[in-house]
Design an enzyme around this catalytic site. Structure first.
Site, PDB file in Angstrom:
ATOM      1  N   ALA A 141      -1.069  -4.239  -1.608  1.00 12.48           N
ATOM      2  CA  ALA A 141      -0.877  -2.710  -2.052  1.00 12.48           C
ATOM      3  C   ALA A 141       0.035  -1.897  -1.459  1.00 12.48           C
ATOM      4  O   ALA A 141       0.120  -2.219  -0.298  1.00 12.48           O
ATOM      5  CB  ALA A 141      -2.435  -2.163  -2.245  1.00 12.48           C
ATOM      6  N   GLY A 199      -3.500  -7.502  -1.528  1.00 16.54           N
ATOM      7  CA  GLY A 199      -3.320  -7.308  -3.269  1.00 16.54           C
ATOM      8  C   GLY A 199      -2.337  -8.360  -3.752  1.00 16.54           C
ATOM      9  O   GLY A 199      -2.656  -8.742  -4.969  1.00 16.54           O
ATOM     10  N   GLU A 252      -4.398 -11.346  -4.019  1.00 16.77           N
ATOM     11  CA  GLU A 252      -5.591 -11.369  -4.944  1.00 16.77           C
ATOM     12  C   GLU A 252      -4.898 -11.288  -6.465  1.00 16.77           C
ATOM     13  O   GLU A 252      -5.506 -11.864  -7.086  1.00 16.77           O
ATOM     14  CB  GLU A 252      -6.446  -9.653  -4.717  1.00 16.77           C
ATOM     15  CG  GLU A 252      -7.214  -9.899  -3.679  1.00 16.77           C
ATOM     16  CD  GLU A 252      -7.529  -8.488  -3.097  1.00 16.77           C
ATOM     17  OE1 GLU A 252      -6.935  -7.792  -3.143  1.00 16.77           O
ATOM     18  OE2 GLU A 252      -8.816  -8.366  -2.736  1.00 16.77           O
ATOM     19  N   GLU A 309      -5.937  -6.747   5.431  1.00 14.66           N
ATOM     20  CA  GLU A 309      -6.514  -5.538   5.420  1.00 14.66           C
ATOM     21  C   GLU A 309      -7.524  -4.882   6.671  1.00 14.66           C
ATOM     22  O   GLU A 309      -7.354  -3.949   7.118  1.00 14.66           O
ATOM     23  CB  GLU A 309      -7.629  -5.365   4.027  1.00 14.66           C
ATOM     24  CG  GLU A 309      -6.979  -5.493   2.919  1.00 14.66           C
ATOM     25  CD  GLU A 309      -6.660  -6.870   2.423  1.00 14.66           C
ATOM     26  OE1 GLU A 309      -6.509  -7.884   2.983  1.00 14.66           O
ATOM     27  OE2 GLU A 309      -6.293  -7.029   0.946  1.00 14.66           O
TER      28      GLU A 309
HETATM   29  N1  DAK Z   1       3.076  -1.356   1.409  1.00 12.83           N
HETATM   30  C1  DAK Z   1       4.146  -0.584   1.600  1.00 12.83           C
HETATM   31  N2  DAK Z   1       5.388  -0.874   2.369  1.00 12.83           N
HETATM   32  C2  DAK Z   1       5.626  -2.066   2.638  1.00 12.83           C
HETATM   33  C3  DAK Z   1       4.347  -3.113   2.550  1.00 12.83           C
HETATM   34  C4  DAK Z   1       3.140  -2.468   1.816  1.00 12.83           C
HETATM   35  N3  DAK Z   1       2.456  -3.395   1.759  1.00 12.83           N
HETATM   36  N4  DAK Z   1       5.156  -4.252   3.096  1.00 12.83           N
HETATM   37  C5  DAK Z   1       6.198  -4.008   3.331  1.00 12.83           C
HETATM   38  N5  DAK Z   1       6.528  -2.706   2.994  1.00 12.83           N
HETATM   39  C6  DAK Z   1       7.708  -2.279   3.466  1.00 12.83           C
HETATM   40  C7  DAK Z   1       7.797  -1.819   4.925  1.00 12.83           C
HETATM   41  O1  DAK Z   1       7.318  -0.529   5.181  1.00 12.83           O
HETATM   42  C8  DAK Z   1       9.377  -1.740   5.181  1.00 12.83           C
HETATM   43  O2  DAK Z   1       9.828  -0.648   4.492  1.00 12.83           O
HETATM   44  P1  DAK Z   1      11.094   0.356   5.193  1.00 12.83           P
HETATM   45  O3  DAK Z   1      10.648   0.592   6.664  1.00 12.83           O
HETATM   46  O4  DAK Z   1      12.384  -0.425   5.171  1.00 12.83           O
HETATM   47  O5  DAK Z   1      11.203   1.317   4.345  1.00 12.83           O
HETATM   48  C9  DAK Z   1      10.016  -2.841   4.194  1.00 12.83           C
HETATM   49  O6  DAK Z   1       8.895  -3.158   3.323  1.00 12.83           O
HETATM   50  C10 DAK Z   1      10.253  -4.040   4.835  1.00 12.83           C
HETATM   51  O7  DAK Z   1       8.894  -4.259   5.797  1.00 12.83           O
HETATM   52  P2  DAK Z   1       9.002  -4.893   7.204  1.00 12.83           P
HETATM   53  O8  DAK Z   1      10.113  -4.033   8.079  1.00 12.83           O
HETATM   54  O9  DAK Z   1       7.705  -4.622   7.785  1.00 12.83           O
HETATM   55  O10 DAK Z   1       9.483  -6.314   7.154  1.00 12.83           O
HETATM   56  P3  DAK Z   1       9.093  -7.675   8.070  1.00 12.83           P
HETATM   57  O11 DAK Z   1       9.835  -8.540   7.596  1.00 12.83           O
HETATM   58  O12 DAK Z   1       8.986  -7.270   9.437  1.00 12.83           O
HETATM   59  O13 DAK Z   1       7.290  -7.960   7.796  1.00 12.83           O
HETATM   60  C11 DAK Z   1       5.592  -8.239   6.037  1.00 12.83           C
HETATM   61  C12 DAK Z   1       7.070  -8.128   6.462  1.00 12.83           C
HETATM   62  C13 DAK Z   1       5.220  -8.385   4.695  1.00 12.83           C
HETATM   63  C14 DAK Z   1       4.776  -9.240   7.108  1.00 12.83           C
HETATM   64  C15 DAK Z   1       5.152  -6.555   6.643  1.00 12.83           C
HETATM   65  O14 DAK Z   1       5.933  -5.692   6.195  1.00 12.83           O
HETATM   66  C16 DAK Z   1       3.736  -6.576   6.642  1.00 12.83           C
HETATM   67  O15 DAK Z   1       2.801  -6.821   7.287  1.00 12.83           O
HETATM   68  N6  DAK Z   1       3.435  -5.813   5.382  1.00 12.83           N
HETATM   69  C17 DAK Z   1       2.283  -4.960   5.167  1.00 12.83           C
HETATM   70  C18 DAK Z   1       1.079  -6.300   4.679  1.00 12.83           C
HETATM   71  C19 DAK Z   1      -0.244  -5.784   4.371  1.00 12.83           C
HETATM   72  O16 DAK Z   1      -0.905  -5.177   5.268  1.00 12.83           O
HETATM   73  N7  DAK Z   1      -0.757  -6.023   2.962  1.00 12.83           N
HETATM   74  C20 DAK Z   1      -2.260  -5.453   2.786  1.00 12.83           C
HETATM   75  C21 DAK Z   1      -2.246  -3.989   2.279  1.00 12.83           C
HETATM   76  S1  DAK Z   1      -3.573  -3.779   1.584  1.00 12.83           S
HETATM   77  C22 DAK Z   1      -7.684  -2.879  -5.117  1.00 12.83           C
HETATM   78  C23 DAK Z   1      -6.734  -3.743  -5.241  1.00 12.83           C
HETATM   79  C24 DAK Z   1      -5.611  -4.251  -4.286  1.00 12.83           C
HETATM   80  C25 DAK Z   1      -5.972  -3.698  -3.067  1.00 12.83           C
HETATM   81  C26 DAK Z   1      -7.048  -3.055  -2.689  1.00 12.83           C
HETATM   82  C27 DAK Z   1      -7.932  -2.355  -3.686  1.00 12.83           C
HETATM   83  N8  DAK Z   1      -8.708  -2.641  -5.825  1.00 12.83           N
HETATM   84  C28 DAK Z   1      -8.476  -3.196  -7.328  1.00 12.83           C
HETATM   85  C29 DAK Z   1      -9.932  -1.733  -5.576  1.00 12.83           C
HETATM   86  C30 DAK Z   1      -5.161  -4.168  -1.891  1.00 12.83           C
HETATM   87  C31 DAK Z   1      -5.000  -3.690  -0.614  1.00 12.83           C
HETATM   88  C32 DAK Z   1      -3.990  -4.258   0.221  1.00 12.83           C
HETATM   89  O17 DAK Z   1      -3.022  -5.211  -0.173  1.00 12.83           O
END
Ligand code: DAK
Length: 258
Positions: free
Chosen positions: A66, A109, A112, A132
């Site tokens: 997400a 997400g 998921e 998360e």
């Molecule tokens: N959200 C927003 N931006 C993101 C992002 C994300 N999840 N993942 C990547 N980006 C953006 C980065 O901010 C960056 O943007 P700029 O700085 O260029 O503007 C760009 O994508 C490139 O990312 P990185 O510079 O970080 O690139 P790397 O190659 O170094 O790393 C990475 C790639 C995918 C490993 C890293 O970006 C990363 O760890 N991303 C976050 C992953 C994460 O934590 N995901 C979980 C989020 S929590 C629900 C439904 C769904 C959910 C919850 C509830 N319900 C139905 C109740 C879901 C929750 C989640 O998914």
């Protein structure tokens, strides 16, 4: 098909495609995008020309979860009142087969979303995970529950507590994905399966999916009663007559979905 925000949507014969298309953010799922995905799924589910739907990601990832920028300022009262994630629940009501073709990252997400699909094909380079915990939250769209059901509580807790990334091979060994394929062949393998399914009797596909989903939640005998009712129900279809006649006449069946 009309493109919607952050996704590309098209149909190739009987196969509907949804491509997550926000590659600059690793297809991070913002709310507009989640609604668009669900809307496209519902449109395909109602479209008589579509038999199967394939979901994939553009660029270097399936989806990195997400949108953290969007979630960062959320507060629980607003979440409860607006319930912005509720739209996601509609995915489980889609009756046609859903195939996920994943590569790169399938995190949070994004993982998921893949797990909400019926079959998952993963490129060798896919990294799955629930990061998360590192954001001070936890999975919210079934990740905790589905991982526990698939892996048992000890293994599930280790992945969920550490937020470690799982390789495609590990995910396959855990029974979370159907097949690991070379990245270059991913869409070809997914399409081959999609086309194969599109030749099967649509009502059989639909009732098998419904029964398998019930079987995952219900006690054995309750699920078996649903199975038997659905088995009987298929004898009301023209496709059952056609399938059995074709077998006896040693020819290929032509199914019509009725
Ligand atoms: N959200 C927003 N931006 C993101 C992002 C994300 N999840 N993942 C990547 N980006 C953006 C980065 O901010 C960056 O943007 P700029 O700085 O260029 O503007 C760009 O994508 C490139 O990312 P990185 O510079 O970080 O690139 P790397 O190659 O170094 O790393 C990475 C790639 C995918 C490993 C890293 O970006 C990363 O760890 N991303 C976050 C992953 C994460 O934590 N995901 C979980 C989020 S929590 C629900 C439904 C769904 C959910 C919850 C509830 N319900 C139905 C109740 C879901 C929750 C989640 O998914």
């Amino acid at each position: 098909m009309i493109d919607r925000p952050f996704i590309k949507v098209w149909r190739d014969g009987a196969v509907g495609h949804i491509e997550l298309n926000r590659p600059e953010a690793f297809n991070a799922l913002n709310r507009q995008m989640m609604s668009a995905i669900v809307g496209a799924l519902q449109t395909f589910d109602e479209d008589a020309e579509t038999a199967v739907v394939v979901i994939s990601g553009a660029g270097r990832a399936f989806a990195a979860g997400a949108d953290i920028d969007e979630m960062a300022g959320d507060d629980p009262v607003r979440l409860e009142m607006v319930d912005p994630f509720a739209v996601w629940d509609q995915i489980r009501l889609i009756r046609k087969p859903l195939l996920a073709a994943v590569h790169g990252f399938a995190l949070g997400g994004g993982f998921e979303l893949a797990l909400s699909c019926d079959l998952i094909f993963a490129a060798e380079n896919t990294q799955f995970g629930f990061p998360e915990v590192k954001l001070g939250v936890m999975p919210g769209a079934g990740g905790t529950v589905k991982l526990t059901k698939a892996l048992g509580r000890h293994k599930a807790l280790e992945w969920l507590w550490t937020g470690a990334r799982m390789t495609a091979e590990e995910a396959c060994a855990h029974g979370l994905v159907n097949r690991v394929v070379p990245a270059d062949n991913l869409m070809e393998v997914a399409m081959k399966m999609a086309r194969k399914l599109s030749e099967q009797a649509p009502l059989s596909l639909r009732l098998i999916k419904e029964t398998v989903n019930q079987a995952a939640d219900l006690a054995l005998y309750e699920a078996m009663l649903i199975e038997r009712k659905n088995f009987y129900l298929l004898f009301a279809s023209e496709d059952q007559k056609e399938g059995m006649a074709a077998f006896r006449e040693k020819r290929k069946p032509v199914f019509k979905g009725r």
